[in-house]
Design an enzyme around this catalytic site. Structure first.
Site, PDB file in Angstrom:
ATOM      1  N   SER A 111      49.469  29.235  36.521  1.00  0.00           N
ATOM      2  CA  SER A 111      48.974  28.471  37.684  1.00  0.00           C
ATOM      3  C   SER A 111      50.099  27.633  38.052  1.00  0.00           C
ATOM      4  O   SER A 111      51.166  27.941  38.575  1.00  0.00           O
ATOM      5  CB  SER A 111      47.613  27.751  37.113  1.00  0.00           C
ATOM      6  N   GLU A 256      40.639  36.139  39.611  1.00  0.00           N
ATOM      7  CA  GLU A 256      41.123  34.550  39.552  1.00  0.00           C
ATOM      8  C   GLU A 256      40.108  34.047  40.098  1.00  0.00           C
ATOM      9  O   GLU A 256      39.768  32.653  39.628  1.00  0.00           O
ATOM     10  CB  GLU A 256      42.295  34.591  40.240  1.00  0.00           C
ATOM     11  N   HIS A 352      40.536  33.251  36.341  1.00  0.00           N
ATOM     12  CA  HIS A 352      41.704  32.442  36.290  1.00  0.00           C
ATOM     13  C   HIS A 352      41.835  31.649  34.940  1.00  0.00           C
ATOM     14  O   HIS A 352      40.750  30.953  34.621  1.00  0.00           O
ATOM     15  CB  HIS A 352      41.665  31.353  37.522  1.00  0.00           C
TER      16      HIS A 352
END
Length: 432
Positions: A111, A256, A352
């Site tokens: 990320s 995600e 995610h």
């Protein structure tokens, strides 16, 4: 200075009287958290499994939020990124004392940590500090100084102080954190609206936008764009592509978006009209939207929007980056993966950050189990963790490097397998 913590256990010794042993590969972890949250001490990031498998692991802390990524007239920009570079310099100069090989350093992050690594790959100040990089669920992204300054100015306005580092330094820390949280609460990476802290093109740490520098596309990365950091579809690559000699492993999870869309209820409440408005606002090509809808006839509008957002922000930019390296004949190898095992918890699916417990082989920690549930497949964690170790060791994670057939290692559902050009109709629709 970054708080740099070696978590490799007994992987080496600094005792000069001890028998010499082969230097081990080094992995440097940069955590995510939107450049606002996070720590290297999260139990999911425990480095025991890496140490067990012969890796010297270093986990890095860096300044976050306004202290790390505020833009001031009286202080350098990108202080959080400078912390990461300082940590890598420390690794270069000291890791041999811990049994690590300074010539085999791999940076990896997820990320915001992955976005940071893309910036490091484009930064002249980080050149030569690592040999390999793993980019998990993040793409090259940076803002021009003037645009990024708006977030700092919004925090200053809420605090009632000048937008200078000197003024901010005098503010109570709790009050500053409260103002920072209030200002950034409604920021959206999909639309570029709202306020968020971002890495910036400062002319020093980052002379150019990483998206342009890493693909050879464009001449000036400081343009004010609606979708910052999007790798241009016409990026052609070339001899000037930055970090062409660095081996690169990168990828995403399949869904995600579900980490945000499911808890917020957006999957359930988004109407067809709201979907059309969102597609218009985010400039999704109409042909692209039709392809995604046709491929998901039973999907709710929120799921269609989520699939488009996942690909627009992550999968498509990473594919373009891989293509640019291939066209440029980059000396470094490029590998792509996708994590597709769906978590049964709260309908989060392959969301995610779900892959983190598999990469670190920390499925037994309560923090990992909260996201995966109690029955996550251990064989998948073993395979994914082993691939990361192999990549750090010799640059080959266990599948074919990127080529014209677009090979992607699919880590679930089911057994890991290489897939050629997954969902190619959808990906290519962004290039039309």
């Amino acid at each position: 200075m970054a708080d740099t913590t070696g978590t490799a256990g007994a992987t080496g010794t600094s005792d000069p009287a001890a028998a010499p042993s082969p230097a081990r590969p080094v992995m440097v972890w940069i955590h995510g958290g939107s450049l606002i949250h996070g720590s290297n001490a999260v139990p999911v990031y425990d480095g025991t499994a890496f140490a067990r498998d012969g890796v010297v692991l270093v986990s890095v802390n860096y300044r976050l939020g306004v202290e790390g990524f505020g833009v001031f007239p009286d202080a350098p920009a990108n202080l959080g990124l400078r912390d990461q570079i300082a940590a890598l310099v420390w690794v270069r100069e000291n890791i041999a004392a811990f049994g690590g090989d300074p010539e085999r350093v791999t940076v990896f992050g997820e990320s915001a940590g992955a976005i940071s690594i893309a910036a490091l790959l484009a930064s002249p100040l980080a050149r030569g500090l690592f040999r390999r990089a793993v980019v998990q669920s993040g793409a090259p992204m940076a803002l021009p100084l003037e645009r990024a300054r708006r977030t700092t100015e919004a925090v200053a306005k809420r605090l009632g102080v000048p937008a200078t580092a000197e003024a901010f330094a005098a503010v109570d820390r709790e009050r500053l954190l409260t103002a920072q949280t209030e200002v950034t609460a409604k920021g959206s990476p999909l639309t570029g609206s709202g306020h968020s802290f971002q890495i910036v093109v400062d002319g020093d740490v980052l002379p150019r936008d990483p998206a342009a520098a890493l693909t050879g596309g464009g001449q000036d990365g400081a343009a004010d764009r609606t979708s910052p950091g999007q790798v241009p579809k016409d990026a052609v690559g070339g001899p000037g592509v930055e970090s062409a000699g660095v081996d690169l492993l990168m990828g995403t999870t399949t869904e995600e978006y579900r980490l945000w869309f499911v808890p917020s209820g957006l999957v359930e409440r988004l109407s067809p009209l709201m979907l059309r408005l969102a597609l218009w606002k985010t400039r999704v090509p109409s042909r692209t939207a039709r392809v995604y809808r046709a491929n998901r006839p039973q999907a709710r509008p929120g799921e269609v929007l989520g699939a488009l957002a996942t690909d627009k922000l992550l999968r498509v930019p990473l594919n373009r980056w891989a293509d640019a390296r291939l066209r440029a004949g980059a000396a470094g190898r490029t590998y792509l993966y996708e994590f597709g095992w769906p978590s049964p918890v709260l309908g989060l699916g392959a969301c995610h950050a779900l892959e983190l417990g598999f990469v670190f082989d920390t499925l037994d920690t309560p923090e990992t189990e909260a996201l995966t549930g109690p029955d996550a497949p251990r064989e998948l964690a073993e395979a994914m963790h082993a691939a990361w170790v192999a990549f750090a060791t010799d640059g080959a994670p266990g599948w074919r490097a990127w080529d014209a057939e677009r090979p992607v290692m699919a880590f679930g559902p089911g057994r890991p397998a290489t897939v050629s050009a997954p969902r190619e109709e959808e990906r290519s629709s962004w290039d039309a």
